[in-house]
Design an enzyme around this catalytic site. Structure first.
Site, PDB file in Angstrom:
ATOM      1  N   ILE A 115       0.832  -1.202   0.000  1.00 11.04           N
ATOM      2  CA  ILE A 115       0.000   0.000   0.000  1.00 11.04           C
ATOM      3  C   ILE A 115       0.869   1.255   0.000  1.00 11.04           C
ATOM      4  CG2 ILE A 115      -1.913  -1.209   1.118  1.00 11.04           C
ATOM      5  CD1 ILE A 115      -1.224   0.323   3.692  1.00 11.04           C
ATOM      6  N   CYS A 116       0.366   2.297  -0.611  1.00 11.85           N
ATOM      7  CA  CYS A 116       1.092   3.565  -0.709  1.00 11.85           C
ATOM      8  C   CYS A 116       0.949   4.334   0.600  1.00 11.85           C
ATOM      9  CB  CYS A 116       0.553   4.393  -1.870  1.00 11.85           C
ATOM     10  SG  CYS A 116       1.352   5.992  -2.015  1.00 11.85           S
TER      11      CYS A 116
END
Length: 169
Positions: A115-116
């Site tokens: 995930i960013c």
């Protein structure tokens, strides 16, 4: 600016003191104890406020973590596998949390389903080394990501509800 709910959650997670990563064998054991204590406290707090949303476990060395997380949307529980490795430069470097089942389904994700967290969480982590740990990464990294991304993915039809025993995605 941090909202009151986030401030309350954060203040209830114990801060860590030992600045050690997996390469510092003796100190790493102490750091792992602190990590587990913080995670246990965070999970207990979540359960007492009826907001339990993940399960984690690690390998014996505490360098690989895995489990499940879930997000409830319109009274339906969407469950996802979660995993991450502890970087060798930990705690200076935050773990990269991955939801492999969502790999390639959103632009806010890197290869492998990571995930960013670059814009919002990583600068916060950097300012709080070594006080932040895995529980903080879950609370301030994965939880907000799920809250923003999962409803959007559901609305777009990218994530669909599966009965218990099946996996979302």
């Amino acid at each position: 600016m941090v909202d009151e709910g986030t401030r309350k959650t954060l203040s209830s997670i114990p801060l860590l003191q030992t600045k050690a990563g997996p390469r510092e064998k003796d100190l790493w054991v102490q750091r792992l104890k602190e990590e587990y204590q913080a995670l246990i406290k965070y999970v207990q707090n979540n359960k007492s406020s009826d907001s339990d949303w993940f399960r984690l476990e690690s390998n014996k060395e505490g360098t690989k973590w895995f489990g499940t997380c879930w997000y409830v949307h319109n009274l339906l529980k969407y469950e996802f596998d979660v995993e991450f490795d502890i970087p060798v430069t930990y705690p200076a470097t935050a773990p990269e949390i991955a939801l492999p089942g969502l790999d390639g389904k959103t632009a806010k994700m890197y290869r492998g389903g990571k995930i960013c967290l670059t814009d919002h969480f990583k600068p916060l982590w950097a300012r709080n080394v070594p006080k932040f740990g895995i529980a903080h990464a879950m609370a301030l990294g994965l939880a907000p990501w799920l809250a923003v991304e999962i409803p959007d993915l559901i609305e777009k039809g990218v994530v669909t509800y599966k009965e218990k025993g099946e996996t979302s995605g």
